[in-house]
Scaffold this motif. Structure first.
Motif, PDB file in Angstrom:
ATOM      1  N   VAL A  36       0.832  -1.204   0.000  1.00  0.00           N
ATOM      2  CA  VAL A  36       0.000   0.000   0.000  1.00  0.00           C
ATOM      3  C   VAL A  36       0.869   1.257   0.000  1.00  0.00           C
ATOM      4  CG1 VAL A  36      -1.649   1.339   1.358  1.00  0.00           C
ATOM      5  CG2 VAL A  36      -1.946  -1.131   1.117  1.00  0.00           C
ATOM      6  N   SER A  37       2.010   1.207   0.708  1.00  0.00           N
ATOM      7  CA  SER A  37       2.875   2.383   0.838  1.00  0.00           C
ATOM      8  C   SER A  37       3.539   2.774  -0.471  1.00  0.00           C
ATOM      9  CB  SER A  37       3.951   2.126   1.894  1.00  0.00           C
ATOM     10  OG  SER A  37       3.371   1.919   3.157  1.00  0.00           O
ATOM     11  N   ILE A  38       3.932   1.776  -1.262  1.00  0.00           N
ATOM     12  CA  ILE A  38       4.671   2.095  -2.492  1.00  0.00           C
ATOM     13  C   ILE A  38       3.764   2.260  -3.697  1.00  0.00           C
ATOM     14  CG2 ILE A  38       6.701   0.857  -1.650  1.00  0.00           C
ATOM     15  CD1 ILE A  38       6.059  -1.369  -3.631  1.00  0.00           C
ATOM     16  N   ARG A  39       2.504   1.885  -3.553  1.00  0.00           N
ATOM     17  CA  ARG A  39       1.592   1.951  -4.696  1.00  0.00           C
ATOM     18  C   ARG A  39       0.858   3.288  -4.722  1.00  0.00           C
ATOM     19  NH1 ARG A  39      -3.326  -2.287  -6.115  1.00  0.00           N
ATOM     20  NH2 ARG A  39      -3.627  -1.623  -8.291  1.00  0.00           N
ATOM     21  N   PRO A  40       1.055   4.092  -5.760  1.00  0.00           N
ATOM     22  CA  PRO A  40       0.366   5.391  -5.824  1.00  0.00           C
ATOM     23  C   PRO A  40      -1.139   5.197  -5.986  1.00  0.00           C
ATOM     24  CG  PRO A  40       2.166   5.239  -7.424  1.00  0.00           C
ATOM     25  CD  PRO A  40       1.925   3.865  -6.912  1.00  0.00           C
ATOM     26  N   PRO A  41      -1.932   6.092  -5.431  1.00  0.00           N
ATOM     27  CA  PRO A  41      -3.376   6.023  -5.666  1.00  0.00           C
ATOM     28  C   PRO A  41      -3.669   6.381  -7.117  1.00  0.00           C
ATOM     29  CG  PRO A  41      -2.811   8.063  -4.535  1.00  0.00           C
ATOM     30  CD  PRO A  41      -1.553   7.236  -4.591  1.00  0.00           C
ATOM     31  N   PRO A  42      -4.788   5.933  -7.654  1.00  0.00           N
ATOM     32  CA  PRO A  42      -5.125   6.300  -9.036  1.00  0.00           C
ATOM     33  C   PRO A  42      -5.344   7.799  -9.149  1.00  0.00           C
ATOM     34  CG  PRO A  42      -6.996   5.250  -7.952  1.00  0.00           C
ATOM     35  CD  PRO A  42      -5.828   5.084  -7.029  1.00  0.00           C
ATOM     36  N   PRO A  43      -4.985   8.394 -10.279  1.00  0.00           N
ATOM     37  CA  PRO A  43      -5.182   9.841 -10.437  1.00  0.00           C
ATOM     38  C   PRO A  43      -6.662  10.206 -10.477  1.00  0.00           C
ATOM     39  CG  PRO A  43      -4.543   8.837 -12.525  1.00  0.00           C
ATOM     40  CD  PRO A  43      -4.390   7.765 -11.473  1.00  0.00           C
ATOM     41  N   LYS A  44      -6.969  11.423 -10.021  1.00  0.00           N
ATOM     42  CA  LYS A  44      -8.333  11.941 -10.094  1.00  0.00           C
ATOM     43  C   LYS A  44      -8.481  12.704 -11.406  1.00  0.00           C
ATOM     44  CE  LYS A  44      -8.577  12.493  -5.059  1.00  0.00           C
ATOM     45  NZ  LYS A  44      -8.746  13.459  -3.942  1.00  0.00           N
TER      46      LYS A  44
END
Length: 346
Positions: free
Chosen positions: A19-27
Motif C-alpha cells: 500500500v505504501s509504495i503503490r500510488p493512488p489512481p489519479p483523479k
C-alpha cells in the motif's frame, strides 16, 4: 503458535509495504469525483486530453507563434513569457503564445508512459490541432526543458526557433565527464543523493519516498528556502498571484504530475542531448539557452558543458541570477527579443 504469529506479522508488513509504495489512481478531470474541466482541451491520437491557454494576439493574426512548456510544480497559467511582459507587448509585436498542461498537471490527462519523445509529440499535436503552421517556436522553463530537448531531437523540422530557460540537467547523460559529475554528486546531501538513485534506478519506489515521513526528502519536494539564491528570494513576492490557483497544479494527484516529472527528467533517456544536431544549419532559426550562475537547482558547471558541446546554441549566462530569474522585470521581454526577429526598441 509462534510460527503462525510470525507469518501473520510478515503478511501484515507485506500488505503495508504494498500500500505504501503503490500510488493512488489519479483523479482525472471530468470523471466522477475528479476536478472539473474549465480549460479548452484537445484530444491526442492516443485518446488523452491536453488542456491549454492562449495569450497575446489571435493565432490567425500572429506573426510569431510560440508553444510555452511550463516548469516543475506549475501549469498552463504560469506562462512566464506571457505573464511577465508589459501590457500590450505581445500584441504590439504580433506574438501568440499557447501554454499547456503537461501530462498529469492541471487539466491534462496523465500519461504513465510519458518520456522525452512522447512529450515532443504532444507539442507537435497541439500545434497541429491549433493550426499553428508548419513551423513554430518553443520555450521551455526548467523541467519543461525535457520536452524542448525532445522537440530538438524528434521534430526539429517543425521548429522556427527554441529557447531553454535554465533547463533541468540529468547528470546521467553520457557526455558529461565522470570526474565532474562525481564531484557535484559528493557535494549533495545524503537525502538528495538517495532521491536521485531512487528516481533513476527504482522509479517505482519514488511515490513512497516522496510521501514517507521517516527521512528528509529533496529540497524541491519540500519547497525548502535552501534551493533559492538571494536574487530568487527577492523575486518570490512576484509569485504571490499563484496563491489563488496553485492548488490546480497537482489536483489530479502528485504522482502523475510531480513524481512522473522527476522520473522522466532524471531517468534513463533514449538519447544524449549533447549529441543533437543543429536544427538550423543555414541560420534560418536559432536556439537559446539561459542560465543564472547562482542557480541552486541546476549546476552551472554542467550547463556550461552543454553549451560548449552544442556550440550552435546561443548561451546566455546571467551573473548573480538564480532559478526563477525569468520572473525579474524585463527578463521575459529580453528572452523573446533574442528568440524572435522583432525590433529591439519594442
Amino acid at each position: 503458535l509462534i510460527t503462525g504469529a510470525v507469518v501473520i506479522v510478515l503478511i501484515g508488513l507485506g500488505a503495508w509495504a504494498f500500500v505504501s509504495i503503490r500510488p493512488p489512481p489519479p483523479k482525472r478531470c471530468g470523471t466522477p469525483g475528479g476536478p472539473p474541466i474549465t480549460a479548452p482541451r484537445i484530444r491526442l491520437s492516443d485518446g488523452r486530453y491536453l488542456a491549454y491557454e492562449e495569450h497575446g494576439v489571435s493565432r490567425q493574426n500572429a506573426t510569431f507563434k510560440i508553444v510555452f512548456i511550463h516548469a516543475f510544480s506549475t501549469f498552463r497559467r504560469d506562462a512566464v513569457i506571457a505573464n511577465r511582459v508589459r501590457p500590450g507587448f505581445l500584441e504590439k509585436n504580433g506574438i501568440y503564445v499557447v501554454s499547456y498542461d503537461r501530462p498529469g498537471y492541471g487539466e491534462s490527462d496523465p500519461h504513465s508512459s510519458r518520456n522525452e519523445k512522447t512529450l515532443a509529440h504532444d507539442v507537435e499535436q497541439l500545434a497541429d490541432q491549433l493550426q499553428l503552421g508548419s513551423k513554430f517556436y518553443v520555450v521551455g522553463y526548467s523541467m519543461g526543458g525535457q520536452a524542448v530537448w525532445g522537440v530538438l531531437k524528434y521534430i526539429p523540422h517543425r521548429l522556427a526557433g527554441a529557447t531553454l530557460l535554465c533547463p533541468v540537467i540529468n547528470s546521467w547523460w553520457p557526455s558529461f565527464p565522470d570526474s565532474l559529475t562525481w564531484e557535484l554528486w559528493n557535494k549533495q546531501s545524503k537525502s538528495e543523493r538517495f532521491a536521485m538513485l531512487v528516481t533513476h534506478h527504482t522509479p517505482w519506489l519514488l511515490y513512497w519516498w516522496n510521501n514517507q515521513k521517516l527521512f528528509a526528502t529533496t529540497a524541491v519536494m519540500q519547497s525548502s528556502p535552501n534551493m533559492f539564491s538571494p536574487q530568487d528570494l527577492a523575486l518570490l513576492p512576484k509569485l504571490a498571484a499563484r496563491v489563488s490557483y496553485k492548488n490546480q497544479t497537482t489536483q489530479q494527484g502528485t504522482h502523475e504530475s510531480l513524481d512522473r516529472d522527476l522520473i522522466v527528467g532524471f531517468g534513463k533517456w533514449s538519447f544524449d542531448p549533447m549529441k543533437i544536431e543543429n536544427p538550423f544549419p543555414k541560420g534560418e532559426g536559432s536556439v537559446h539557452m539561459w542560465q543564472g550562475d547562482d542557480d541552486r537547482l541546476v549546476p552551472i558547471q554542467l550547463q556550461r558543458i552543454i553549451a560548449q558541446k552544442l556550440s550552435w546554441i546561443k548561451y546566455h549566462e546571467i551573473p548573480g541570477a538564480g532559478h526563477i530569474f525569468p520572473m525579474a522585470d524585463g527578463m521575459a521581454e529580453t528572452v523573446l527579443k533574442e528568440l524572435l526577429p522583432i525590433p529591439q526598441s519594442s
